[in-house]
Design a protein around this motif. Sequence first.
Motif, PDB file in Angstrom:
ATOM      1  N   GLN A 170       0.845  -1.250  -0.114  1.00 53.37           N
ATOM      2  CA  GLN A 170       0.053   0.107  -0.004  1.00 53.37           C
ATOM      3  C   GLN A 170       0.806   1.291  -0.090  1.00 53.37           C
ATOM      4  N   THR A 171       1.996   1.178  -0.311  1.00 49.55           N
ATOM      5  CA  THR A 171       3.008   2.302  -0.559  1.00 49.55           C
ATOM      6  C   THR A 171       2.440   3.214  -1.734  1.00 49.55           C
ATOM      7  N   LEU A 172       2.705   4.485  -1.564  1.00 52.27           N
ATOM      8  CA  LEU A 172       2.583   5.527  -2.626  1.00 52.27           C
ATOM      9  C   LEU A 172       3.619   5.554  -3.444  1.00 52.27           C
ATOM     10  N   SER A 173       3.563   4.723  -4.507  1.00 53.11           N
ATOM     11  CA  SER A 173       4.688   4.313  -5.336  1.00 53.11           C
ATOM     12  C   SER A 173       4.773   5.870  -6.512  1.00 53.11           C
ATOM     13  N   GLY A 174       5.464   6.487  -6.340  1.00 57.79           N
ATOM     14  CA  GLY A 174       5.790   7.792  -7.288  1.00 57.79           C
ATOM     15  C   GLY A 174       6.753   8.987  -6.721  1.00 57.79           C
ATOM     16  N   TYR A 175       6.342   9.915  -7.123  1.00 55.47           N
ATOM     17  CA  TYR A 175       7.379  11.163  -6.396  1.00 55.47           C
ATOM     18  C   TYR A 175       6.418  11.905  -5.680  1.00 55.47           C
ATOM     19  N   THR A 176       7.111  12.518  -4.553  1.00 60.02           N
ATOM     20  CA  THR A 176       6.187  13.460  -3.690  1.00 60.02           C
ATOM     21  C   THR A 176       7.255  14.407  -3.496  1.00 60.02           C
ATOM     22  N   ASP A 177       6.555  15.559  -2.574  1.00 57.73           N
ATOM     23  CA  ASP A 177       7.440  16.713  -2.286  1.00 57.73           C
ATOM     24  C   ASP A 177       6.499  17.682  -1.409  1.00 57.73           C
ATOM     25  N   GLU A 178       7.133  18.463  -0.387  1.00 62.82           N
ATOM     26  CA  GLU A 178       6.771  19.312   0.467  1.00 62.82           C
ATOM     27  C   GLU A 178       5.270  18.987   1.221  1.00 62.82           C
ATOM     28  N   LEU A 179       5.776  17.771   1.909  1.00 69.03           N
ATOM     29  CA  LEU A 179       4.478  17.168   2.881  1.00 69.03           C
ATOM     30  C   LEU A 179       4.530  18.197   4.199  1.00 69.03           C
ATOM     31  N   LYS A 180       3.294  18.805   4.569  1.00 70.37           N
ATOM     32  CA  LYS A 180       3.289  19.433   5.476  1.00 70.37           C
ATOM     33  C   LYS A 180       2.121  19.232   6.314  1.00 70.37           C
ATOM     34  N   PHE A 181       1.908  19.423   7.790  1.00 70.09           N
ATOM     35  CA  PHE A 181       0.765  19.188   8.576  1.00 70.09           C
ATOM     36  C   PHE A 181       0.398  20.379   9.439  1.00 70.09           C
ATOM     37  N   TRP A 182      -0.669  20.958   9.411  1.00 73.27           N
ATOM     38  CA  TRP A 182      -1.045  21.685  10.785  1.00 73.27           C
ATOM     39  C   TRP A 182      -2.059  21.338  11.532  1.00 73.27           C
ATOM     40  N   ASP A 183      -2.137  21.640  12.781  1.00 72.59           N
ATOM     41  CA  ASP A 183      -3.224  21.163  13.489  1.00 72.59           C
ATOM     42  C   ASP A 183      -4.434  22.116  13.604  1.00 72.59           C
ATOM     43  N   THR A 184      -4.658  22.757  12.491  1.00 75.75           N
ATOM     44  CA  THR A 184      -5.678  23.471  12.295  1.00 75.75           C
ATOM     45  C   THR A 184      -6.094  23.514  10.879  1.00 75.75           C
ATOM     46  N   LEU A 185      -7.319  24.083  10.636  1.00 76.86           N
ATOM     47  CA  LEU A 185      -7.947  24.090   9.094  1.00 76.86           C
ATOM     48  C   LEU A 185      -7.489  25.500   8.534  1.00 76.86           C
ATOM     49  N   LEU A 186      -6.788  25.326   7.455  1.00 76.02           N
ATOM     50  CA  LEU A 186      -6.341  26.448   6.782  1.00 76.02           C
ATOM     51  C   LEU A 186      -7.820  26.900   6.048  1.00 76.02           C
ATOM     52  N   ASN A 187      -7.634  28.383   5.609  1.00 77.22           N
ATOM     53  CA  ASN A 187      -8.841  28.677   5.100  1.00 77.22           C
ATOM     54  C   ASN A 187      -8.556  28.640   3.451  1.00 77.22           C
ATOM     55  N   GLU A 188      -9.551  29.092   2.711  1.00 78.20           N
ATOM     56  CA  GLU A 188      -9.458  28.976   1.488  1.00 78.20           C
ATOM     57  C   GLU A 188      -8.564  30.071   0.628  1.00 78.20           C
ATOM     58  N   ASP A 189      -8.193  30.952   1.279  1.00 77.82           N
ATOM     59  CA  ASP A 189      -7.363  32.170   0.874  1.00 77.82           C
ATOM     60  C   ASP A 189      -5.976  31.404   1.187  1.00 77.82           C
ATOM     61  N   GLU A 190      -5.846  30.760   2.403  1.00 78.06           N
ATOM     62  CA  GLU A 190      -4.468  30.344   2.617  1.00 78.06           C
ATOM     63  C   GLU A 190      -4.085  29.153   1.860  1.00 78.06           C
ATOM     64  N   ILE A 191      -5.343  28.286   1.605  1.00 77.43           N
ATOM     65  CA  ILE A 191      -4.848  27.267   0.425  1.00 77.43           C
ATOM     66  C   ILE A 191      -4.417  27.598  -0.599  1.00 77.43           C
TER      67      ILE A 191
END
Length: 808
Positions: free
Chosen positions: A531-552
């Motif tokens: 069940q690995t994500l097979s491919g290329y990834t980058d810039e993985l980030k986590f916040w403990d809040t909900l970003l708003n649409e402007d911020e996204i």
Amino acid sequence: MRILKIIILLLMPVWLFAWKMESGSVVLDETTLGSNTWKSIDFAQSYDEVPLVFALVNEGSGYKDDTPVIVRVRNISTTGFELVQVEAQSVVEDAQNCGPHPSVEVHYLVIEKGEHTLKGIRFLASTHTTKTFQGKKASGDAGWDSIDFDTSFSDVPALLAQVQTLENESSSLPGEASAPWLTTTIKDVDADGFSVALERAETSEENITTEETIAYLAMDANLTSSVYDTQTCQKFSFETYQTDDSVRGWNNGCYSYDFRNTYAQIPYVVGTQNSRDGNNGGWVRRCSLSSDEVGITIDEDQAYDDERDHITEIVSMFIFEKPFVYDSEKTLACQPLVAEYREDECYWLGSSNVDIRETQHSYDALAMNDANTYQPESTDAYAGLCRAGDLNDTHYIDIDNRFTLGEEWTMSVWVKFPLSNEDQDYHILGSYEGDGDLPYFQYTTTTTGGGRFGRGSTSSTDIEWGIYDNDKEDDTADLDDDLDGWHQFTFLNNSEETKLYLDGEYVNSIALHTSGEVAVLYTSTDDRDAQTLSGYTDELKFWDTLLNEDEILQLYNREKEGVQFDNTPRVCKTCEANATAGVWGLIGIPADLRDAESRDVADVFDEFPESSYADSGADDGWVVFKREYSESNNSSWYSVVSYEDDPLLFGQGYWLLSKKDVAWSENGFPNVDYNSTDENCPSTPCVEIPLTSASLNFSEPDNDENDHTGKNRNNMLGFVGHTPINWADCRIVVDGTAYTPSKAEEEGYIDKEVWQYNPEADETSNNGYTTCDDITPGGCKLEPYKGFWLILHGKTKNKTVKLLLPKE
């Protein structure tokens, strides 16, 4: 087995663009006859266009004892505005002498024009120019102007309104009665618009001959939220408030309304009357204020009578916890990250090596959620962002220092499509210890058409994203099948659902959510290989809040353009160097060689042919020289570094000569361990490089001009990081005392200049060197793969000297 189902949601309109606002309070001085005491207020931030100003005056000298007063605004610019308190004509005192008023406190709100959203609350700020007025005694044709919102609100909004100009004023303010007396009046507010006019109340002095500008701010009513002050990154609470038809006049009482928010201190209030049921006209005054409630009333002038009674009206207010500054482009920088994996490392070594570094920030300097890869993997450079993780086949990431995601979180990651191994069941972005996953991708094949025995049927492969939650329930939603290339996925998880934004825009949601201790990335805890994500990834980030649409949307645009999520410059790591044929290079090894098992020439320069090492006469010959130092005097000399079994040293510089152009890197060596917490570190942590002190404190004749014997000791050093740093940010420590380069020179320990060998530069000395110091205009940088010279003076004899380099 996971049960799959699809939920499709309609897209709702959103308003996404940069905007600013701020608020505050000011005490307006007591006015006296003939005085000119306009209060000048500077904005806390600059505005591209002239913003709108709304202000509300308090009870002044005390409720019941105060006379009718409003505030007027003038000279609004992109940098500030002016306020003054004014009174109307009155029968209670001589009409020409009713201008003076005791000092009052005024709360104000400043906002840019436009349609804005703030934590899901809609704001519509605009202006209207008019000569239309309402008034009982004034001459002229009274009337109303109708204002239609460009887009309707979902319900009746709360409204603020304020006259922004002073075009018709004939009196000398303050100190005289304002004439013509002008505030604003509003009626018939609904979801589609409202009616507005200039309010003259019962006054009659002077006429309106020129249009005035009225600013208005419509807001979703009776909502509460909190956002960041973008100058301090401290949260503040606010609410929009609309009363029922219950606020009566000054002489009728002070009408109190409980706040919906809980405030630890007395908040600030700006308000406007939203109806005109009383034919005498009126305006809102604040008559009491505490941390729990606000008291408001409707005031009137006393131009033709002395009564200030009034029938019930509707009032709208904006209530804010404290003065604030807000810039929608800066809110993302205030959102503390739980973890950030930029995947910019030049190489990953695999299991038991802490390869993937969780980026440190000022707010979590002690939190390092570092991780290691399951097996040796690579990173690749591509346009836009710096480097990306290659997670093909059965690769995944274990988190050494795990972090916990609660009921609300945001995750953002770039993924390159198509993913490899499309036949694989799931491509999972991460998983919790125990049950539950972060979102996953899935390829599904659908067969359509065909007659008996399936003849003539066609099949298509679709992409879905899904959630497998802590209760072992599963749900999926469709993705656009045309996903080839890099895309940013941002997931918002709350206690009810998970939303997906693709390349900054909302796609759909799933009625499931997850939470827990994150154990692995790019796979599942229960079936890591399949069940690995097979491919290329980058810039993985986590916040403990909900970003708003402007911020996204900001997050997507900024990372797409190659800058940091907080709009600061992005400097990519330098992961290889080019050796130019026939040219000497003063080099450094950007790696931590202190404890590396393999660190000789054969390991570092494995791109070069071994067969021609130290044979400078061959076409492809090459050689590495090191600097050696005498312990008895200041003499130094060069020697060839053996191809094997002669370790290269951490922080030392070397000469490289190659007859062939070859790009080289130090793949296989670990990242620099910034392990020094020396109190002198320019940033914590940092790294220490020992320097060779002078062993003589007097001059000796040079027997050989190349030996550099004499009073000084020249240290040949090599930069150890992968990202350039400023020489001004480094420190020289002599027997425990830290100095900037300039200060260390002033104390007589070093030359503040560093010497870098750049023979192809535009400006070099005769022997190919360029120099710079910590006060060089434009900066002076230590660069990956480059060496440099630093000169220590005789005063360092018998002293311990070291160089402190800040973390990249």
